[in-house]
Design a protein around this motif. Structure first.
Motif, PDB file in Angstrom:
ATOM      1  N   VAL A 141      52.168 -17.609  -2.150  1.00 47.12           N
ATOM      2  CA  VAL A 141      53.146 -18.129  -1.198  1.00 47.12           C
ATOM      3  C   VAL A 141      53.446 -19.595  -1.483  1.00 47.12           C
ATOM      4  O   VAL A 141      52.546 -20.385  -1.811  1.00 47.12           O
ATOM      5  CB  VAL A 141      52.633 -17.974   0.251  1.00 47.12           C
ATOM      6  N   ASP A 142      54.714 -19.950  -1.349  1.00 49.70           N
ATOM      7  CA  ASP A 142      55.151 -21.343  -1.408  1.00 49.70           C
ATOM      8  C   ASP A 142      54.652 -22.051  -0.147  1.00 49.70           C
ATOM      9  O   ASP A 142      54.998 -21.663   0.975  1.00 49.70           O
ATOM     10  CB  ASP A 142      56.674 -21.390  -1.487  1.00 49.70           C
ATOM     11  N   ASP A 143      53.812 -23.095  -0.326  1.00 49.31           N
ATOM     12  CA  ASP A 143      53.219 -23.775   0.829  1.00 49.31           C
ATOM     13  C   ASP A 143      54.260 -24.318   1.796  1.00 49.31           C
ATOM     14  O   ASP A 143      54.024 -24.376   3.010  1.00 49.31           O
ATOM     15  CB  ASP A 143      52.329 -24.935   0.355  1.00 49.31           C
ATOM     16  N   THR A 144      55.420 -24.689   1.283  1.00 46.66           N
ATOM     17  CA  THR A 144      56.445 -25.287   2.147  1.00 46.66           C
ATOM     18  C   THR A 144      57.157 -24.246   3.007  1.00 46.66           C
ATOM     19  O   THR A 144      57.902 -24.614   3.910  1.00 46.66           O
ATOM     20  CB  THR A 144      57.478 -26.045   1.295  1.00 46.66           C
ATOM     21  N   ARG A 145      56.937 -22.969   2.719  1.00 47.07           N
ATOM     22  CA  ARG A 145      57.653 -21.929   3.463  1.00 47.07           C
ATOM     23  C   ARG A 145      56.712 -20.941   4.159  1.00 47.07           C
ATOM     24  O   ARG A 145      57.104 -19.816   4.492  1.00 47.07           O
ATOM     25  CB  ARG A 145      58.585 -21.165   2.507  1.00 47.07           C
ATOM     26  N   ILE A 146      55.482 -21.362   4.399  1.00 44.04           N
ATOM     27  CA  ILE A 146      54.521 -20.475   5.054  1.00 44.04           C
ATOM     28  C   ILE A 146      54.980 -20.119   6.466  1.00 44.04           C
ATOM     29  O   ILE A 146      54.870 -18.962   6.901  1.00 44.04           O
ATOM     30  CB  ILE A 146      53.126 -21.128   5.076  1.00 44.04           C
ATOM     31  N   ASP A 147      55.526 -21.096   7.184  1.00 40.49           N
ATOM     32  CA  ASP A 147      55.994 -20.811   8.542  1.00 40.49           C
ATOM     33  C   ASP A 147      57.114 -19.769   8.528  1.00 40.49           C
ATOM     34  O   ASP A 147      57.156 -18.879   9.399  1.00 40.49           O
ATOM     35  CB  ASP A 147      56.486 -22.093   9.219  1.00 40.49           C
ATOM     36  N   ASP A 148      58.015 -19.867   7.544  1.00 43.31           N
ATOM     37  CA  ASP A 148      59.099 -18.873   7.453  1.00 43.31           C
ATOM     38  C   ASP A 148      58.527 -17.480   7.175  1.00 43.31           C
ATOM     39  O   ASP A 148      59.029 -16.481   7.722  1.00 43.31           O
ATOM     40  CB  ASP A 148      60.081 -19.264   6.332  1.00 43.31           C
ATOM     41  N   LEU A 149      57.487 -17.418   6.349  1.00 42.49           N
ATOM     42  CA  LEU A 149      56.872 -16.130   6.055  1.00 42.49           C
ATOM     43  C   LEU A 149      56.245 -15.536   7.310  1.00 42.49           C
ATOM     44  O   LEU A 149      56.408 -14.331   7.581  1.00 42.49           O
ATOM     45  CB  LEU A 149      55.806 -16.301   4.964  1.00 42.49           C
TER      46      LEU A 149
END
Length: 786
Positions: free
Chosen positions: A615-623
């Motif tokens: 996972v891209d750390d900057t988009r964990i919330d979106d995931l």
């Protein structure tokens, strides 16, 4: 009081410092015994009472979907006392005021209340049987997330997000150690138990008139294996995955592992302390007998019997032991109760039944007294056998002859004080060896306890950074075609996705069998890998099966041997597979195979039951936001959270453990070193005073006194390292279980740390004794009759 009684008390008062150091070593052995058995008893008794009062089941089984009409047939199995049919499903939770996804285990509650695995309501009430939106959650989950009665959480139930209102909190004997699917440690913030009314749970998961989980309580005379076999026959047509007993129930298995560790500690450590205490008593009583020869002769001349004289010196040792036992009782009882309370909170017991049996107190006292008496008996008998005329005469000086080593030391042109140190060791080799061995045991205790830190680092590195390199694991509600990976790859923030398939099986080799899950993966999978001890990646074979070392040992197989593999899901076929290799695994007992090979065996297209994702750390919330609405998702494991939880828990335990073992090792070393130095000062007081009169400086005389003890301490280090390594291997072997294996990792800094503590304690002890040289009355010492 009799004259000998007064002498006994005077001797004890005169030797209070040496006696106290021995008593403290003995107290450590008594305390460890009480702590081990105290915590063992508290954990065992509390668990037993909890299980009995809340009717914890004896047999557990799962199925895909079985009709409730089977209840009478299951209840009719010989030996079954009670049956509980339930709906149990994992679901993704959308918790208020947080972005992260959590996982909940939905458990149905019968209309008339649970018959088995009865939850204890801690606050509020159970869900109303007619309500579809009420839940009761486990107390640790509510506390960790700050939930109160009336709060609402959302759950993805069979693809539909529904609001659920918390109406109560509870604890269950089934989840004393609450671990989520695929997790290694309890994570109360991200995994919770949710009890729901039976009607609501059945409707939500399309299980009306059916069940997928069954628990059985057996009669006292039941045959568990026969019950399991019959239950498997009944559930087989409905997707049964194999029944199992309490020993394989995850929560109970973890408690059993902890009990095993406490039992191991009780077997290993107390004998070390009692042995050292016996050695120290032998040293002290031996020196007293040597100094009191004339007094012994006078007592025998006055008519005291051999038995009376021997008993007098044994009583001095026993008096020291009594002090040690009392200190050990007080310290052990206090620590045992405090640590048992921590255990009760860690394992989420609703109450604690703590009591150290009178037998344990009696056993610790008897062992302590016997250790002291055993240490004193030889010298006491020696005193009793002295004839009055011989005893009242000075002992004959030792007969020393100049040997090879003396000539070697002369050739080396060593200083006179150094020669005196070396000759003192060479001419009393047994005493020097025992003193050095006692110091080595202090080092050994530290080596044997400190290896856990490096072992945990190794486990974390292999388990989290070499084997499992994914950021998250998506757990699917059921097996899906491999094509679902394309959908997962399109989720926000997903950089890479790999599938894997979990296959519940029963492995058998002759009369040996084991129920495990085979992890099937595709060649060149990079996120979840199998690593050998050398760090090499092992690919699942094109055909055959890989087994963990412990599993292979339990089945008695080696590479090339055949195994009967009964698959408990899907087509439920039995195949003969060959062992392709043995791998080292620290968590669980695993088996691995090629997913394409599994598909060929089952004659079906490849499927997955979970997806490993990067996972891209900057988009964990979106995931997380996307996963909350994803159908067919049963749960989520965030490996970063698991790593951190594991690290924090282990770090806390290791800090506490390190402090305890440093104190223990220092106590051993101080006891041995202080007594050795005091006896040397007593023996050499006339000699040292003579040197002072002859012009030797205070520093030179101190060097002679301290040098012998510190040289023995230095010589003790390699032996301590060897004994410590042996103890570490023994502890690693004893702690190994089906849940985890602790590798014995011994690094240079482990040995260095143990030596620094040991030598530091030795230096501190001899410095305390050395202060007595400053107050040495030269005239009085020179008048002492030897």
């Amino acid at each position: 009081m009799r004259a000998l009684d007064k002498k006994l008390l005077r001797d004890f008062r005169r030797l209070w410092a040496q006696g106290l150091s021995i008593a403290l070593v003995l107290a450590c052995g008594v305390a460890v015994l009480l702590i081990s058995y105290g915590m063992y008893g508290a954990l065992q008794n509390t668990r037993s009472a909890y299980y009995e009062r809340n009717r914890f089941a004896d047999i557990f089984a799962s199925a895909t979907r079985a009709p409730r009409t089977l209840k009478d047939e299951i209840a009719g199995i010989e030996g079954v006392w009670a049956v509980e049919l339930r709906t149990v499903k994992d679901a993704v939770l959308d918790l208020p005021n947080r972005v992260e996804t959590a996982t909940g285990r939905i458990i149905s509650l019968p209309v008339n209340g649970a018959v088995l695995n009865v939850p204890i309501i801690r606050s509020g009430r159970a869900p109303d049987p007619g309500a579809s939106d009420e839940i009761m959650v486990n107390e640790p989950f509510a506390i960790e997330n700050g939930y109160e009665l009336g709060d609402v959480i959302h759950a993805n139930l069979n693809g539909r997000k529904r609001p659920l209102t918390i109406v109560g909190t509870a604890l269950s004997p089934e989840y004393i150690y609450t671990i989520g699917p695929g997790s290694l440690m309890p994570d109360n913030a991200n995994f919770g138990i949710l009890w729901m009314a039976e009607g609501a749970a059945s409707s939500a998961f399309d299980m009306t008139g059916a069940f997928n989980d069954v628990s059985l309580k057996l009669t006292r005379d039941a045959d568990p294996e026969a019950v399991i076999d019959r239950l498997d026959e009944i559930l087989e047509p409905y997707g049964g995955t194999g029944a199992y007993g309490r020993d394989q129930q995850l929560s109970d298995a973890f408690i059993d592992s902890e009990l095993l560790g406490l039992e191991t500690m009780a077997r290993i450590l107390p004998p070390v302390f009692f042995g050292i205490a016996a050695f120290l008593v032998n040293m002290v009583i031996g020196r007293i007998v040597a100094l009191e020869r004339s007094q012994i002769g006078l007592m025998k001349a006055l008519g005291y019997s051999n038995f009376t004289i021997a008993a007098h010196y044994i009583m001095l040792a026993v008096l020291i032991a009594v002090i040690g036992v009392l200190i050990g009782w007080i310290l052990g009882a206090w620590l045992a109760r405090g640590l048992a309370q921590i255990y009760a909170e860690f394992f989420t017991f609703p109450y604690l039944i703590f009591s150290v049996s009178k037998f344990t107190y009696a056993l610790s006292a008897v062992l302590g007294l016997l250790a002291a008496a055993f240490g004193a008996v030889l010298n006491a008998m020696k005193a009793a056998r002295l004839a009055p005329a011989v005893a009242m005469s000075p002992p004959a000086p030792p007969n020393f002859r100049r040997g090879v080593l003396d000539r070697l030391f002369s050739t080396m042109r060593l200083s006179q004080p150094t020669m005196m140190i070396l000759r003192g060791i060479m001419r009393w080799p047994l005493r020097a060896s025992l003193t050095s061995f006692g110091m080595a045991l202090g080092v050994a205790v530290l080596v044997a306890s400190s290896f856990f830190n490096d072992s945990m680092d190794e486990i974390i590195d292999v388990a989290f950074f070499q084997s499992n390199r994914q950021d998250a694991v998506l757990l699917l509600t059921r097996n899906q075609p491999i094509s679902v990976l394309e959908e997962i790859k399109r989720l926000p923030g997903v950089l890479r996705a790999e599938g894997q398939l979990s296959l519940p099986v029963r492995l058998s080799k002759g009369h040996l069998e084991k129920r495990v899950s085979i992890e099937a993966s595709w060649p060149h999978s990079d996120l979840s890998r199998v690593i050998d001890p050398d760090g090499k990646v092992i690919e699942a074979p094109a055909e055959g099966i890989l087994l963990s070392k412990r599993l292979a040992g339990q089945l008695g197989v080696s590479p090339g041997d055949g195994l009967d593999v009964e698959f408990l899901t899907g087509r439920r076929e039995t195949h003969r597979l060959f062992v392709s290799g043995i791998v080292t695994q620290y968590f669980g007992i695993g088996a691995y195979m090629n997913a394409d090979y599994a598909a060929r065996l089952f004659r079906e297209t490849p499927q997955i039951s979970a997806a490993n994702v990067l996972v891209d750390d900057t988009r964990i919330d979106d995931l997380h936001r996307a996963l909350k609405d994803m159908p067919n998702l049963a749960g989520l494991i965030m490996l970063n959270d698991t790593r951190q939880t594991f690290r924090d828990t282990i770090k806390e335990n290791i800090v506490i453990q390190s402090v305890i073992y440093i104190a223990i090792a220092a106590m051993i070393t101080i006891g041995v070193t202080y007594n050795s130095a005091r006896i040397q000062l007593s023996e050499r007081a006339r000699e040292l005073a003579s040197l002072r009169i002859l012009g030797f400086t205070n520093a030179e005389v101190s060097y002679i006194l301290m040098g012998e003890t510190l040289l023995l301490a230095i010589l003790a280090q390699p032996l301590g390292w060897a004994v410590g390594a042996l103890l570490a291997w023994g502890m690693g072997f004893a702690f190994a279980s089906d849940l985890y294996t602790i590798p014995v990792i011994l690094k240079n800094h482990t040995f260095g740390f143990a030596s620094v503590v040991g030598l530091g304690a030795a230096i501190g002890s001899v410095l305390v004794v050395r202060r007595r040289l400053d107050t040495l009355d030269l005239v009085s010492v020179m008048k002492t009759r030897e």
